[in-house]
Write a protein that holds these residues in place. Structure first.
Motif, PDB file in Angstrom:
ATOM      1  N   ALA A  44       0.835  -1.210   0.000  1.00 19.91           N
ATOM      2  CA  ALA A  44       0.000   0.000   0.000  1.00 19.91           C
ATOM      3  C   ALA A  44       0.868   1.258   0.000  1.00 19.91           C
ATOM      4  CB  ALA A  44      -0.939  -0.009   1.212  1.00 19.91           C
ATOM      5  N   VAL A  45       1.937   1.257   0.759  1.00 23.25           N
ATOM      6  CA  VAL A  45       2.843   2.416   0.788  1.00 23.25           C
ATOM      7  C   VAL A  45       3.446   2.639  -0.599  1.00 23.25           C
ATOM      8  CG1 VAL A  45       5.063   3.257   1.666  1.00 23.25           C
ATOM      9  CG2 VAL A  45       3.352   2.373   3.251  1.00 23.25           C
ATOM     10  N   LYS A  46       3.853   1.572  -1.250  1.00 27.09           N
ATOM     11  CA  LYS A  46       4.436   1.711  -2.595  1.00 27.09           C
ATOM     12  C   LYS A  46       3.410   2.299  -3.563  1.00 27.09           C
ATOM     13  CE  LYS A  46       7.505  -0.432  -5.850  1.00 27.09           C
ATOM     14  NZ  LYS A  46       8.523  -1.459  -5.969  1.00 27.09           N
ATOM     15  N   ARG A  51       1.411   6.816  -6.727  1.00 28.56           N
ATOM     16  CA  ARG A  51       0.304   7.732  -7.060  1.00 28.56           C
ATOM     17  C   ARG A  51       0.704   9.179  -6.792  1.00 28.56           C
ATOM     18  NH1 ARG A  51      -5.172   4.673  -4.966  1.00 28.56           N
ATOM     19  NH2 ARG A  51      -5.102   2.998  -6.503  1.00 28.56           N
ATOM     20  N   PHE A  52       1.415   9.406  -5.702  1.00 28.23           N
ATOM     21  CA  PHE A  52       1.896  10.756  -5.403  1.00 28.23           C
ATOM     22  C   PHE A  52       2.779  11.266  -6.537  1.00 28.23           C
ATOM     23  CE2 PHE A  52       5.356  13.439  -3.882  1.00 28.23           C
ATOM     24  CZ  PHE A  52       4.636  14.521  -3.391  1.00 28.23           C
ATOM     25  N   GLU A  53       3.680  10.413  -7.018  1.00 30.93           N
ATOM     26  CA  GLU A  53       4.563  10.806  -8.126  1.00 30.93           C
ATOM     27  C   GLU A  53       3.754  11.160  -9.377  1.00 30.93           C
ATOM     28  OE1 GLU A  53       8.817   8.550  -7.454  1.00 30.93           O
ATOM     29  OE2 GLU A  53       7.248   7.452  -8.531  1.00 30.93           O
ATOM     30  N   MET A  54       2.761  10.350  -9.690  1.00 28.40           N
ATOM     31  CA  MET A  54       1.969  10.588 -10.899  1.00 28.40           C
ATOM     32  C   MET A  54       1.148  11.867 -10.790  1.00 28.40           C
ATOM     33  SD  MET A  54       0.808   6.711 -12.097  1.00 28.40           S
ATOM     34  CE  MET A  54      -0.716   6.841 -11.253  1.00 28.40           C
ATOM     35  N   VAL A  55       0.540  12.104  -9.641  1.00 27.62           N
ATOM     36  CA  VAL A  55      -0.325  13.266  -9.464  1.00 27.62           C
ATOM     37  C   VAL A  55       0.483  14.562  -9.368  1.00 27.62           C
ATOM     38  CG1 VAL A  55      -1.926  14.373  -7.836  1.00 27.62           C
ATOM     39  CG2 VAL A  55      -2.202  11.973  -8.428  1.00 27.62           C
ATOM     40  N   SER A  56       1.583  14.530  -8.639  1.00 23.76           N
ATOM     41  CA  SER A  56       2.342  15.761  -8.378  1.00 23.76           C
ATOM     42  C   SER A  56       3.401  16.066  -9.437  1.00 23.76           C
ATOM     43  CB  SER A  56       3.033  15.664  -7.014  1.00 23.76           C
ATOM     44  OG  SER A  56       4.064  14.693  -7.059  1.00 23.76           O
ATOM     45  N   GLY A  57       3.836  15.043 -10.160  1.00 24.04           N
ATOM     46  CA  GLY A  57       4.933  15.248 -11.103  1.00 24.04           C
ATOM     47  C   GLY A  57       6.292  15.245 -10.422  1.00 24.04           C
ATOM     48  N   LEU A  58       6.302  15.047  -9.113  1.00 27.54           N
ATOM     49  CA  LEU A  58       7.553  14.969  -8.350  1.00 27.54           C
ATOM     50  C   LEU A  58       8.029  13.525  -8.306  1.00 27.54           C
ATOM     51  CD1 LEU A  58       6.509  17.279  -5.377  1.00 27.54           C
ATOM     52  CD2 LEU A  58       7.982  17.886  -7.308  1.00 27.54           C
ATOM     53  N   ARG A  59       9.293  13.331  -7.992  1.00 29.97           N
ATOM     54  CA  ARG A  59       9.862  11.988  -7.902  1.00 29.97           C
ATOM     55  C   ARG A  59      10.282  11.707  -6.459  1.00 29.97           C
ATOM     56  NH1 ARG A  59       9.139   8.556 -11.668  1.00 29.97           N
ATOM     57  NH2 ARG A  59      11.079   7.544 -11.134  1.00 29.97           N
ATOM     58  N   ILE A  60       9.982  10.518  -5.979  1.00 26.51           N
ATOM     59  CA  ILE A  60      10.445  10.080  -4.664  1.00 26.51           C
ATOM     60  C   ILE A  60      11.902   9.658  -4.817  1.00 26.51           C
ATOM     61  CG2 ILE A  60      10.137   8.406  -2.788  1.00 26.51           C
ATOM     62  CD1 ILE A  60       7.719  10.234  -3.122  1.00 26.51           C
ATOM     63  N   ASN A  61      12.756  10.145  -3.940  1.00 25.86           N
ATOM     64  CA  ASN A  61      14.166   9.752  -3.972  1.00 25.86           C
ATOM     65  C   ASN A  61      14.318   8.515  -3.084  1.00 25.86           C
ATOM     66  OD1 ASN A  61      16.904   9.433  -3.892  1.00 25.86           O
ATOM     67  ND2 ASN A  61      17.340  11.599  -3.534  1.00 25.86           N
ATOM     68  N   PHE A  62      14.186   7.349  -3.682  1.00 29.07           N
ATOM     69  CA  PHE A  62      14.258   6.105  -2.925  1.00 29.07           C
ATOM     70  C   PHE A  62      15.672   5.839  -2.404  1.00 29.07           C
ATOM     71  CE2 PHE A  62      10.290   5.471  -5.186  1.00 29.07           C
ATOM     72  CZ  PHE A  62       9.478   5.014  -4.168  1.00 29.07           C
ATOM     73  N   ALA A  63      16.676   6.466  -3.030  1.00 29.36           N
ATOM     74  CA  ALA A  63      18.056   6.317  -2.538  1.00 29.36           C
ATOM     75  C   ALA A  63      18.208   6.970  -1.162  1.00 29.36           C
ATOM     76  CB  ALA A  63      19.036   6.929  -3.526  1.00 29.36           C
ATOM     77  N   ASN A  78      14.387  -6.760   5.422  1.00 27.89           N
ATOM     78  CA  ASN A  78      15.206  -6.692   4.210  1.00 27.89           C
ATOM     79  C   ASN A  78      14.360  -6.883   2.952  1.00 27.89           C
ATOM     80  OD1 ASN A  78      17.835  -6.124   5.121  1.00 27.89           O
ATOM     81  ND2 ASN A  78      18.176  -8.253   5.673  1.00 27.89           N
ATOM     82  N   SER A  79      13.470  -7.871   2.977  1.00 26.66           N
ATOM     83  CA  SER A  79      12.652  -8.117   1.788  1.00 26.66           C
ATOM     84  C   SER A  79      11.698  -6.948   1.527  1.00 26.66           C
ATOM     85  CB  SER A  79      11.896  -9.437   1.899  1.00 26.66           C
ATOM     86  OG  SER A  79      10.966  -9.400   2.947  1.00 26.66           O
ATOM     87  N   ALA A  80      11.168  -6.334   2.573  1.00 28.58           N
ATOM     88  CA  ALA A  80      10.287  -5.170   2.398  1.00 28.58           C
ATOM     89  C   ALA A  80      11.073  -3.983   1.846  1.00 28.58           C
ATOM     90  CB  ALA A  80       9.627  -4.799   3.728  1.00 28.58           C
ATOM     91  N   ALA A  81      12.292  -3.781   2.341  1.00 27.31           N
ATOM     92  CA  ALA A  81      13.132  -2.685   1.849  1.00 27.31           C
ATOM     93  C   ALA A  81      13.485  -2.898   0.376  1.00 27.31           C
ATOM     94  CB  ALA A  81      14.395  -2.557   2.699  1.00 27.31           C
ATOM     95  N   VAL A  82      13.781  -4.135   0.006  1.00 27.83           N
ATOM     96  CA  VAL A  82      14.081  -4.452  -1.398  1.00 27.83           C
ATOM     97  C   VAL A  82      12.851  -4.194  -2.264  1.00 27.83           C
ATOM     98  CG1 VAL A  82      14.582  -6.360  -3.000  1.00 27.83           C
ATOM     99  CG2 VAL A  82      15.951  -6.064  -0.917  1.00 27.83           C
ATOM    100  N   TYR A  83      11.684  -4.597  -1.798  1.00 26.49           N
ATOM    101  CA  TYR A  83      10.434  -4.377  -2.530  1.00 26.49           C
ATOM    102  C   TYR A  83      10.191  -2.884  -2.758  1.00 26.49           C
ATOM    103  CZ  TYR A  83       5.493  -4.381  -3.738  1.00 26.49           C
ATOM    104  OH  TYR A  83       4.294  -4.172  -4.368  1.00 26.49           O
ATOM    105  N   LEU A  84      10.488  -2.075  -1.734  1.00 29.19           N
ATOM    106  CA  LEU A  84      10.304  -0.622  -1.834  1.00 29.19           C
ATOM    107  C   LEU A  84      11.476   0.067  -2.546  1.00 29.19           C
ATOM    108  CD1 LEU A  84       8.860   0.089   1.716  1.00 29.19           C
ATOM    109  CD2 LEU A  84       7.621   0.225  -0.466  1.00 29.19           C
ATOM    110  N   ASN A  85      12.539  -0.693  -2.815  1.00 29.70           N
ATOM    111  CA  ASN A  85      13.735  -0.165  -3.474  1.00 29.70           C
ATOM    112  C   ASN A  85      14.386   0.942  -2.639  1.00 29.70           C
ATOM    113  OD1 ASN A  85      15.650  -0.081  -5.523  1.00 29.70           O
ATOM    114  ND2 ASN A  85      14.560   1.554  -6.597  1.00 29.70           N
ATOM    115  N   CYS A  86      14.525   0.680  -1.335  1.00 30.06           N
ATOM    116  CA  CYS A  86      15.155   1.665  -0.448  1.00 30.06           C
ATOM    117  C   CYS A  86      16.072   0.944   0.547  1.00 30.06           C
ATOM    118  CB  CYS A  86      14.100   2.480   0.288  1.00 30.06           C
ATOM    119  SG  CYS A  86      13.062   1.547   1.419  1.00 30.06           S
TER     120      CYS A  86
END
Length: 174
Positions: A44-46, A51-63, A78-86
């Motif tokens: 759900a967080v992902k 959706r935030f990125e699509m609506v706002s045009g901003l990018r989340i800095n997952f790094a 670890n698996s959740a962090a990998v799934y979220l790419n952070c």
């Protein structure tokens, strides 16, 4: 976030004896999500972030983003962090100057406040200041410095004693 919670896509963290739901904390450009440690919430967080990125045009800095869960196995985190790419969040950490994941009853947590007291005082110590000036400094600087910490943590008696000693010494040095 409200929509995700209302549609039971995200389960909030329930806090206190009254089970008050807490799901998000935002300050400036920082967002912290709170919820049950489940892969459903992670997904759900992902979705919310995408959706935030699509609506706002901003990018989340997952790094620069991190994921952590208290009381969960490291492999699951670890698996959740990998799934979220952070990155994986390491405890303890600091958020807005407040240490998170520490025991506030330990004096070491309060050492930064005591150090700030002593640093502020050493700047003023070389100057000739009247007792009225010193009292004003204590009220203006030394009393307000720990208030931010004190609004989150109960202060150990040893720390209160140390702060009082510092204040007394500053007042008596004439």
């Amino acid at each position: 976030m409200r929509e995700a919670v209302s549609q039971n896509c995200f389960r909030s963290l329930l806090v206190g004896k009254n089970k008050v739901p807490v799901d998000v904390l935002q300050y400036a450009d920082d967002t912290v999500f709170f919820g049950e440690a489940s892969m459903e919430n992670v997904r759900a967080v992902k979705v919310i972030l995408k959706r935030f990125e699509m609506v706002s045009g901003l990018r989340i800095n997952f790094a620069k983003s991190q994921f952590g869960a208290i009381g969960q196995p490291k492999e699951w985190c670890n698996s959740a962090a990998v799934y979220l790419n952070c990155a994986l969040l390491q405890l303890p950490f600091c958020y807005l100057g407040i240490p998170i994941g520490v025991n506030p009853r330990r004096r070491v947590v309060w050492d930064p406040i005591i150090s700030k007291f002593e640093a502020k005082l050493s700047k003023w110590n070389q100057r000739y200041i009247s007792i009225a000036g010193r009292t004003t400094l204590i009220n203006a600087i030394l009393t307000t410095l720990p208030l931010f910490y004190m609004s989150f943590f109960r202060v150990p008696l040893a720390v209160i004693s140390r702060i009082s000693t510092i204040q007394r010494q500053f007042l008596c040095e004439l």
